[in-house]
Design an enzyme around this catalytic site. Sequence first.
Site, mmCIF file in Angstrom:
data_model
loop_
_atom_site.group_PDB
_atom_site.id
_atom_site.type_symbol
_atom_site.label_atom_id
_atom_site.label_comp_id
_atom_site.label_asym_id
_atom_site.label_seq_id
_atom_site.Cartn_x
_atom_site.Cartn_y
_atom_site.Cartn_z
ATOM 1 C CG ASP B 393 -1.332 1.105 1.430
ATOM 2 O OD1 ASP B 393 -1.989 1.593 0.723
ATOM 3 O OD2 ASP B 393 -1.580 1.801 2.128
ATOM 4 C CE LYS B 394 1.139 8.104 -1.379
ATOM 5 N NZ LYS B 394 0.325 8.669 -2.272
ATOM 6 C CD GLU B 492 -13.383 13.512 6.264
ATOM 7 O OE1 GLU B 492 -13.471 13.249 7.274
ATOM 8 O OE2 GLU B 492 -13.941 13.889 5.548
ATOM 9 C CE LYS B 556 -13.356 16.555 2.637
ATOM 10 N NZ LYS B 556 -13.495 16.671 3.382
ATOM 11 N NE ARG B 589 -3.909 10.996 0.869
ATOM 12 C CZ ARG B 589 -3.530 10.176 0.900
ATOM 13 N NH1 ARG B 589 -2.602 9.451 0.335
ATOM 14 N NH2 ARG B 589 -4.651 9.595 1.315
ATOM 15 C CB THR B 669 -1.268 4.086 -4.472
ATOM 16 O OG1 THR B 669 -1.791 5.266 -4.202
ATOM 17 C CG2 THR B 669 -0.850 4.158 -5.697
ATOM 18 C CG ASN B 785 -7.517 1.501 2.669
ATOM 19 O OD1 ASN B 785 -6.620 0.875 3.419
ATOM 20 N ND2 ASN B 785 -6.862 2.424 1.825
ATOM 21 C CG ASP B 786 -3.969 -1.633 2.783
ATOM 22 O OD1 ASP B 786 -4.498 -1.317 1.363
ATOM 23 O OD2 ASP B 786 -3.598 -0.167 3.407
#
Lengths: 344, 1111
Positions: B393-394, B492, B556, B589, B669, B785-786
Amino acid sequence: MDSNYIENQEVENRPDNTAFTQQRLPAWQPILSAGIVIPLFVLVGLAFIGIGVALFVTSRNLHVLEMDYTGVEKTSPCFSCSDPIKQKNCKCSLSFELDKLFEGPVFFYYGLTNYFQNQRAYGVSKDYNQLSGDLDYFTFFFSIVPDSTCKPYRYDVNNKPIVPCGSLANSMFNDTFNLYQMKNGVKEEVPLDGKGISWWTDYNIKYRNPSVNPLRNAFNGTVKPLYWSKPAYELDPTDTANNGFINQDFLVWMRRSALPNFRKLYRRITDGLPAGNYSLEISYNYPVIAFDGKKKVAFSNVSWMGGKNEFLGIAYLVIGSLCLVMSVVMLIIYHWRNSSPDAN
Amino acid sequence: MGWKVKANDRAYHQLPEFQKKVFLCIKKSRYSGNAIKTYKYNALTFIPLNLYEQFKRVANVYFLALLILQIIPDITTLPWYTTLIPLVVVLGITAIKDLVDDLARHRMDKEINNRKTEVLLDGRSEHTQWRDVQVGDVVRLKKNDFIPADILMLSSSNPNSLCYVETAELDGETNLKFKMGLRVTDERLQGVHELADFDGLIECEEPNNRLDKFIGTMLWNRERYPLDLDNMLLRGCKIRNTDVCHGLVIFAGADTKIMKNGGKTRFKRTKIDELMNYMVYTIFALLVLVAAGLAIGHTFWYDQIGAKAWYLFDGKGYSASHRGFLSFWGYIIVLNTMVPISLYVSVEVIRLGQSKFINWDLQMYYADKDTPAKARTTTLNEQLGQIEYIFSDKTGTLTQNIMQFKKCTIAGRSYVVKQMEKADLSARVFQPVDWSWNRYADKMFQFMDHSLVATVRSGKDKDAMEFFKLLSLCHTVMVDEDMVYQAASPDEGALVTAARNFGYVFLNRTQDTITIQEGDKENSYEMLALLDFNSDRKRMSIILRFPDGRIRLYCKGADTVIYERLSAESKHTKSTQTALDIFANETLRTLCLCYKDISAGEYEAWERRHKEAQVVLADRDAALDRVYEDIEKNLMLIGATAIEDKLQDGVPETIAKLAKADIKIWVLTGDKKETAENIGYSCSLLTDDMQIHYGEDVKSVPLVHIQSAPPLHLVTYFFTYSGSYALQVNLNHLTHGPCVDFVDMACECEAVICCRVTPKQKANVVSLVKKYKKAVTLSIGDGANDVNMIKTADIGVGISGQEGMQAVMSSDYAFAQFRYLERLLLVHGRWSYIRMCKFLRFFFFKNFAFTLVHFWFSFFSGYSSQVNWFITLYNLCYSSLPVLLVGLLDQDVNDKLSLRFPKLYLPGQQGSLFNYKNFFISLFHGIFVSLIIFFIPYGAFLQTMGQDGEAPSDYQSFAVVTASSLIFIVNLQISLDTSYWTFVNCFAVLGSIAIYFGIMFDIHSAGIHVIFPAYFTFTGAASNALRQPYLWLTIVLTVGISLLPVICIQFLSKTIWPSVGDQVRSRRESTHIRRGHRRLSFSPRSSGQNERKTPVANGSHRQSDGTRTSS
């Protein structure tokens, strides 16, 4: 110091810093480098050759006289005895000649071939409790004693227990030998020493007679092994102490051999055998022809390394020489490798 | 039938329609009680169940079968205790371990089931134990209470029906989360009486294990209300910052989500495990063959000799073939040591040790967070030495996941500051903005562009104001009493903090309002709808009613999804895009911000549809997505933010090192392509001499090319390039593409970066490579998420970082920093692999050497089999400790060298240290040694007498000689194989030999025979045999012949075909020597010449001599 102090406060999870946990135990990391291997081979080679020579020479100086008396061939003196029909109390004699002194002590062996004392079922067919003199194992007791491994030599037809029970005891070697020296046509008996021919531990620890006096009372209610001519307490009529389970010949027999061709010590001739003619009188009882076995007698003297056996000496010599050869080969390869340009 | 719960009606849940069949016709309510049962056994069932569990292992069944065979008198060749003792030991240890575990579970269960909670029964609140809580009960929870079941929140003492929970026990995350009751229940159900009269009927999904999803409706007073996860208080959480709240039990006990989650984790196995199993089968087949051969031998022998040997008569009258059949089973018993049962136990011990070493490693301990590395599974260590592909993952893995708001573009104007080159360079110009004017400002926050502050403060630039207003309103951040923001994602948090510093301070959130401070005024905005973020939508929106009545949507999200939805009138799209590209190139990002004004009518129409979608039971997510899609269009772009996420320490070095070890690294990623590419460069995954292929090109050119040609051509195709390759893939292009081609192609590349991937795609990529390449894969990641990808890969590594603990919880190994991966693989993995291989090779060898001696002996004993205590003790005492220690402690080169020479890792990837070839080498080595062990004593025994004339050629002396030779050979052989001699090894080798002689003399002693005359029958054998110099010479010769050829072969192969490890070792040796030389001669020139001659393992020898030898 300050920062260390703060760190120490919140580092309860920090692993211990010991040589073991960090896998940094002090260690020696030997590698098989040329500097070790080649000298090692040279040294081992030389040492082996040294041992080999010593063994070989010693073995060469030992004498062994071995004779087959099975009586398979018609010319054999024991041929008549080998006939299974008239086997009882057959006697035959072997003559041999020594042209020089057989140095003492000389050991007198009997040998059997193709005889599988190392068979498992045969080997375990005995009752150790019985043989250690435990009288509880001399009686019939709900088919529990003697040990069931003794089958089929456990009870006789009348359900009397056989003592000593089992195949091993039952098949005890029962040829006997007398050695005579022929002096001017007169037979002069050579004294054979039968004391202490078994292991000390067997004689003193492993096998015990029941402490009943006289010994024959202990055997009341038992029968002798089926193939025996005499009961255990009468094995040696000449020496009352040499009877029962601690009879020397019995002990020698019970120590079963590792390989199917074997020798067992019969008697010792302490003073050696002077040159001359001898006659060995054999009372031939033990049948071996049925299973293609051979019976032999052997006379041998021993040295520090035991009896005559050239195998070990030769093996040492061969391996020692191979070590030397290999050390040279390795040296050559090592040099060739290190001088060649693609050593990387 | 859905799950129906009626409040305050216990009888309802016992209705016949809710019964399920348990056993035959016994029926039970399908609603579980709240008592939980995690224990497996009780006093009665422990022994049968535990034995049943244990006999599921093939090894134990094999043992049992042997035991049964041994009880049959006709077959038995070994006394029963030879098998029973090891079996009892193995079963006993496991059973004790299970018992201790289960007792702990019993205690835990009892403790939990007896916890107290308040239940409203018959209009009164009663203190009840957890075990007595039932579905449909209304419970009252106080601050810091654990939640006893999965509860629908009804009301709370906090305003707006809010309730804060800590979910640490559930998912390991420590930030507070808020839950909300329905407004209607919160308003009407505050008092005890109202609650007691509450009679709502809840219909929802069946119990399941998804912690992130709940869908249901409540029917109350003829109205339907939608329920979702935000209304649920899950068992295992803790109430925080809320005095009292009330809830309705929906799932109890075993139905709760946490209990449903406590299921089995997928069982991972290593390659070596599989190989080992196949080898055990091979050995078993071999055993059957050997036993069959010997049985046939026995048949013939009996026919020819045995039947005629009157002395062997056993009165059984079996035929020769019957005897052969029996002896087959007898040999299976005797040769059972060929199938190394103790192998499994030993392997477990070694793995446990390796895991401990990983846990103990100080160099993988992260002091800043007090986090040591943790091996969460103990079964995969040697696989760490065989990794071929790493999927990383990044965010949070390669980077720190500490987000900082760095740049932004507003209405086409970029507020960008050149990177601070060096702190000392014109420090005055790049003075960070002074925030003293803002009392809410976060002092840690640094921003370089003064003009932006000025613009915002002046209040003239509408766009800039709108920009920060959006940031302060459109988020899901929570704030507590001390104005500390609790953000679910660091992005956030960074954005809201930025807005706060620029004067738009998020103050407070209720269920449907958000209060911010704009300049000096405090304004409350009514929150009409929150269109939440998820990884598919990649955006979030909020619909607000402004104090002046306007309705506006703020949104957003990722630029790709936002640009698709921009209105045609939206300005600055081009300039913003340019700025976005620039940001991305700086590895920042980015997020696009936009808004949309909504007319009241439009909103009402949409809201109706939204409400409908909310109460849909089937596929509610999809329905909501469609509704969201309707409103999120024709957006007006405001600008974009750029957040910096710094690389972790040591990442480029680690990646470079791993790449040198021929490990291929794929970065997966969610970032956009440009960001990903630049991250790739900055962490030295991509280098300048690589040729980069983009997925789009790949799709257009080679895939077309490939589809018409067989896949084999692909390889050639790619080899026509020169140099190195890196592939960048936007996986969206590949969802329908031919997977094999993609994998083949990607695997040709040195590095692959997949961007814009969802968690599911991450897992798919991993399983594709696993499937088509049969390679050993490792996934490393830090966030929820990984989790998929971590679970999919052969080895999952979790980084305990900013994003909670989910990744760690599902991982096999966990630590705090990416750079520790280097040490985990190149040091621990490599060592574990080498140790395990050495151990296995030796273990097989040792058992072959031992067992096959019986085989040879059989030819000379009429194919009958012999044995004694030695069999029992051989594996247990005489030979296991040194090899176990090698499996635990051996190091061929130390950690510094294995890190310095990554090429040392290659043998593991190729699996070259343990495979069928090695297995057969072990087999032949074993055969060779067993031949020597048997035939040298055979030759020596054939015709000989002892020193004292007694024939030593008896069976027991023979056994003593062979056994002693074997013990010497095995222990010396392991000494030869030990490359890391510590005092423990030394002790173990000498100890094993000493124990052997000690036990042998004991067993052969007079005393023990007197006590057990029937069992210990070797009385005096040892002392008699070992008195003979002749037998000692036999032992020496046997040992010599067994070991010398091995030394010779090892030396020659090392000289002729040196492996990388050998080179490194001999280099180290020569370095040592050189150091010695230098100390003596002080001649630097000669050492220089030496160096040129020394074989060099690879290119990485650039370090100066001094550093290299510092080890």
